[in-house]
Design a protein around this motif. Structure first.
Motif, PDB file in Angstrom:
ATOM      1  N   UNK A  82      73.735  27.896  61.150  1.00 51.13           N
ATOM      2  CA  UNK A  82      74.165  26.577  60.687  1.00 51.13           C
ATOM      3  C   UNK A  82      73.884  26.424  59.187  1.00 51.13           C
ATOM      4  N   UNK A  83      72.715  26.871  58.743  1.00 56.09           N
ATOM      5  CA  UNK A  83      72.357  26.749  57.327  1.00 56.09           C
ATOM      6  C   UNK A  83      73.292  27.561  56.438  1.00 56.09           C
ATOM      7  N   UNK A  84      73.838  28.648  56.991  1.00 56.77           N
ATOM      8  CA  UNK A  84      74.763  29.495  56.216  1.00 56.77           C
ATOM      9  C   UNK A  84      76.182  28.933  56.210  1.00 56.77           C
ATOM     10  N   UNK A  85      76.428  27.902  57.045  1.00 59.06           N
ATOM     11  CA  UNK A  85      77.742  27.284  57.046  1.00 59.06           C
ATOM     12  C   UNK A  85      78.599  27.604  58.240  1.00 59.06           C
ATOM     13  N   UNK A  86      78.064  28.321  59.234  1.00 56.33           N
ATOM     14  CA  UNK A  86      78.832  28.619  60.437  1.00 56.33           C
ATOM     15  C   UNK A  86      78.935  27.357  61.294  1.00 56.33           C
ATOM     16  N   UNK A  87      80.138  27.008  61.693  1.00 58.33           N
ATOM     17  CA  UNK A  87      80.327  25.929  62.653  1.00 58.33           C
ATOM     18  C   UNK A  87      80.110  26.507  64.043  1.00 58.33           C
ATOM     19  N   UNK A  88      79.220  25.894  64.806  1.00 52.86           N
ATOM     20  CA  UNK A  88      78.895  26.430  66.129  1.00 52.86           C
ATOM     21  C   UNK A  88      79.418  25.487  67.208  1.00 52.86           C
ATOM     22  N   UNK A  89      80.207  26.059  68.110  1.00 52.65           N
ATOM     23  CA  UNK A  89      80.704  25.331  69.272  1.00 52.65           C
ATOM     24  C   UNK A  89      79.989  25.913  70.486  1.00 52.65           C
ATOM     25  N   UNK A  90      78.940  25.220  70.926  1.00 59.27           N
ATOM     26  CA  UNK A  90      78.066  25.746  71.980  1.00 59.27           C
ATOM     27  C   UNK A  90      78.525  25.285  73.358  1.00 59.27           C
ATOM     28  N   UNK A  91      78.018  25.969  74.371  1.00 59.97           N
ATOM     29  CA  UNK A  91      78.297  25.592  75.745  1.00 59.97           C
ATOM     30  C   UNK A  91      79.770  25.624  76.096  1.00 59.97           C
ATOM     31  N   UNK A  92      80.511  26.521  75.456  1.00 58.74           N
ATOM     32  CA  UNK A  92      81.967  26.519  75.601  1.00 58.74           C
ATOM     33  C   UNK A  92      82.497  27.914  75.899  1.00 58.74           C
ATOM     34  N   UNK A  93      83.457  27.951  76.806  1.00 53.04           N
ATOM     35  CA  UNK A  93      84.138  29.187  77.151  1.00 53.04           C
ATOM     36  C   UNK A  93      85.623  29.031  76.879  1.00 53.04           C
ATOM     37  N   UNK A 133      66.189  34.839  73.745  1.00 56.62           N
ATOM     38  CA  UNK A 133      65.017  34.407  72.995  1.00 56.62           C
ATOM     39  C   UNK A 133      64.337  33.212  73.660  1.00 56.62           C
ATOM     40  N   UNK A 134      63.016  33.081  73.496  1.00 56.78           N
ATOM     41  CA  UNK A 134      62.350  31.859  73.932  1.00 56.78           C
ATOM     42  C   UNK A 134      62.958  30.649  73.210  1.00 56.78           C
ATOM     43  N   UNK A 135      62.858  29.447  73.797  1.00 56.25           N
ATOM     44  CA  UNK A 135      63.574  28.280  73.259  1.00 56.25           C
ATOM     45  C   UNK A 135      63.361  28.021  71.766  1.00 56.25           C
ATOM     46  N   UNK A 136      62.133  28.015  71.304  1.00 60.69           N
ATOM     47  CA  UNK A 136      61.889  27.696  69.893  1.00 60.69           C
ATOM     48  C   UNK A 136      62.487  28.753  68.974  1.00 60.69           C
ATOM     49  N   UNK A 137      62.433  30.009  69.379  1.00 57.46           N
ATOM     50  CA  UNK A 137      62.994  31.077  68.560  1.00 57.46           C
ATOM     51  C   UNK A 137      64.517  31.000  68.559  1.00 57.46           C
ATOM     52  N   UNK A 138      65.115  30.669  69.695  1.00 56.66           N
ATOM     53  CA  UNK A 138      66.571  30.505  69.732  1.00 56.66           C
ATOM     54  C   UNK A 138      67.003  29.392  68.780  1.00 56.66           C
ATOM     55  N   UNK A 139      66.254  28.290  68.735  1.00 57.72           N
ATOM     56  CA  UNK A 139      66.572  27.202  67.808  1.00 57.72           C
ATOM     57  C   UNK A 139      66.513  27.687  66.363  1.00 57.72           C
ATOM     58  N   UNK A 140      65.499  28.462  66.037  1.00 57.50           N
ATOM     59  CA  UNK A 140      65.387  28.990  64.672  1.00 57.50           C
ATOM     60  C   UNK A 140      66.510  29.964  64.368  1.00 57.50           C
ATOM     61  N   UNK A 141      66.876  30.766  65.367  1.00 62.22           N
ATOM     62  CA  UNK A 141      67.964  31.730  65.193  1.00 62.22           C
ATOM     63  C   UNK A 141      69.278  31.001  64.915  1.00 62.22           C
ATOM     64  N   UNK A 142      69.576  29.983  65.703  1.00 63.26           N
ATOM     65  CA  UNK A 142      70.816  29.232  65.491  1.00 63.26           C
ATOM     66  C   UNK A 142      70.818  28.553  64.125  1.00 63.26           C
ATOM     67  N   UNK A 171      78.816  30.453  74.981  1.00 67.58           N
ATOM     68  CA  UNK A 171      78.611  29.725  76.237  1.00 67.58           C
ATOM     69  C   UNK A 171      77.219  29.141  76.378  1.00 67.58           C
ATOM     70  N   UNK A 172      76.275  29.544  75.554  1.00 63.91           N
ATOM     71  CA  UNK A 172      74.915  29.046  75.697  1.00 63.91           C
ATOM     72  C   UNK A 172      74.752  27.640  75.160  1.00 63.91           C
ATOM     73  N   UNK A 173      73.610  27.026  75.477  1.00 63.38           N
ATOM     74  CA  UNK A 173      73.289  25.720  74.910  1.00 63.38           C
ATOM     75  C   UNK A 173      72.858  25.872  73.454  1.00 63.38           C
ATOM     76  N   UNK A 174      72.158  26.969  73.177  1.00 64.46           N
ATOM     77  CA  UNK A 174      71.698  27.304  71.825  1.00 64.46           C
ATOM     78  C   UNK A 174      71.985  28.785  71.614  1.00 64.46           C
ATOM     79  N   UNK A 175      72.385  29.147  70.403  1.00 58.88           N
ATOM     80  CA  UNK A 175      72.699  30.546  70.124  1.00 58.88           C
ATOM     81  C   UNK A 175      71.470  31.426  70.380  1.00 58.88           C
ATOM     82  N   UNK A 176      71.629  32.456  71.200  1.00 61.65           N
ATOM     83  CA  UNK A 176      70.524  33.360  71.493  1.00 61.65           C
ATOM     84  C   UNK A 176      69.644  32.925  72.642  1.00 61.65           C
ATOM     85  N   UNK A 177      70.001  31.791  73.301  1.00 63.13           N
ATOM     86  CA  UNK A 177      69.088  31.280  74.320  1.00 63.13           C
ATOM     87  C   UNK A 177      69.036  32.117  75.588  1.00 63.13           C
ATOM     88  N   UNK A 178      69.935  33.085  75.734  1.00 64.78           N
ATOM     89  CA  UNK A 178      69.862  33.968  76.898  1.00 64.78           C
ATOM     90  C   UNK A 178      68.772  35.014  76.744  1.00 64.78           C
TER      91      UNK A 178
END
Length: 397
Positions: A198-209, A185-194, A176-183
């Motif tokens: 993505x680099x490992x090949x996970x398809x991420x569908x964000x902001x979705x319930x 982590x600070x914004x820049x760290x959440x971006x790195x976490x996500x 449901x978040x805009x970025x994985x972990x954004x609830x």
């Protein structure tokens, strides 16, 4: 109805039950211990189910069971769900039997939150993730199907997505978040976490319930808010738990986001203690809270076991929690909430500390790839009233 008596009766068969039985045995080597568990397995190390069993070839299944019965002599009744507690009679009903007790521990944990879908597969293609049986089911699916959807971006969801993609599964993570972990982590760290995902090949569908959908023998269709759909061969829910307080509430115990206990982990009813995920306890550094992590299960379990056996000791441990994905490990003590003000102290791009502040007072510490610093983090929380922002930078290395 048959009645069986135990000096110590534990309702719940997880890691708290194991550590409590061991705590009892530190002070009482002979008192009878009964464990009523609705699981199909004796107590086991739960974190491995979403971590090492997927990523460490040397961590084999034989390392999962905790050996509770052999080590403590506890009588473990599996597939046995307690249905009523009668504090005045000191009795518990379960599976058509009555169990009487000298001391009772409620370690009922919680039930995983299911998906709001029509499951016509009978659980074959749509599952929650909490137990060793769930792990075995998902492991089999991961070897038999191509694409699995994971719903939930918290600890379990993110760990499962990492586990699956690292085992060759086409993985889609819905959160449901805009970025994985954004609830948390600070914004820049959440971006790195996500980016790790993505680099490992996970398809991420964000902001979705997930709002609806169905599962059948051929696969799953998930309908998201807004009408978009995600299709996969199977889906696993990592949406957390609903805390299991029903027994306690029906028995008249004080409940407020968990079973309310005092510093010695005693409930509001004489002769009944509570511990683990289900217990709301007064943390000496952080105030009243309920913690759903393994360190708390182990430490609180041992403490409550000792108190069941008469120790009369306050629980003074402030637990930490952790996660490990894609070669990074982060640990935390206290409250992690990205809406709080933060002070970030990075040694380099992969190692650092984030302090979370409420009214300029530290209430949480995140350790990102920093080892052996949990006690230092606890010390920061203990001294929070005297520390300035400038004091924080460089304090933990």
């Amino acid at each position: 109805m048959a009645t069986t008596h135990f000096d110590y009766l534990i309702v719940g068969g997880g890691m708290v039950a194991d550590s409590a039985a061991r705590g009892i045995r530190e002070l009482d080597t002979s008192g009878s211990i009964g464990i009523l568990s609705d699981d199909v397995d004796e107590p086991y190390t739960r974190p491995a189910l979403s971590k090492k069993l997927w990523t460490d070839d040397e961590f084999t299944w034989d390392k999962v069971p905790l050996g509770t019965a052999d080590d403590t002599g506890a009588d473990i009744r599996l597939r046995t769900r307690a249905t009523a507690v009668r504090p005045e009679a000191r009795e518990v009903d379960a599976a058509g039997e009555t169990f009487s007790y000298g001391k009772l521990l409620l370690a009922t944990g919680g039930h995983p939150v299911p998906l709001p879908i029509d499951d016509r597969s009978g659980g074959a293609r749509a599952l929650t993730f909490r137990t060793a049986e769930d792990y075995r089911h998902l492991r089999t699916l991961s070897e038999d199907v191509v694409r699995i959807a994971v719903v939930g971006g918290g600890y379990i969801g993110s760990e499962l997505a990492a586990a699956l993609v690292q085992n060759g599964v086409d993985t889609v993570l819905i959160h449901t978040g805009a970025v994985l972990g954004d609830a948390v982590f600070p914004p820049a760290l959440a971006e790195r976490f996500e980016k790790l995902f993505r680099d490992a090949g996970v398809e991420i569908v964000a902001g979705s319930k997930v709002e609806a959908g169905e599962a059948d023998a051929d696969g799953v269709r998930l309908v998201l808010e807004g009408g978009d759909e995600v299709r996969a061969d199977a889906v696993v829910s990592g949406l957390g738990i609903d805390v299991a307080t029903g027994l306690a509430e029906a028995a008249g115990l004080a409940v407020d986001d968990g079973i309310v206990v005092d510093a010695q982990l005693r409930s509001s009813a004489d002769g009944i203690w509570a511990a683990g995920d289900v217990a709301s306890y007064p943390d000496r550094l952080l105030g009243r809270r309920r913690v759903e992590h393994v360190d708390n299960s182990n430490e609180m379990g041992r403490a409550v076991g000792r108190n069941l056996a008469g120790a009369g000791e306050p629980y003074t441990h402030t637990p930490y929690y952790y996660s490990a994905v894609f070669g990074i490990r982060y640990e935390a003590v206290g409250t992690l909430d990205s809406s709080l003000d933060t002070v970030e102290d990075w040694i380099d791009a992969d190692h650092g500390v984030v302090y979370y502040l409420d009214d300029d007072r530290v209430v949480g510490v995140l350790l990102w790839n920093i080892e052996n610093a949990r006690d230092a983090a606890r010390a920061v929380l203990a001294e929070a009233d005297t520390l300035t922002r400038a004091d924080l930078v460089g304090r933990i290395r």
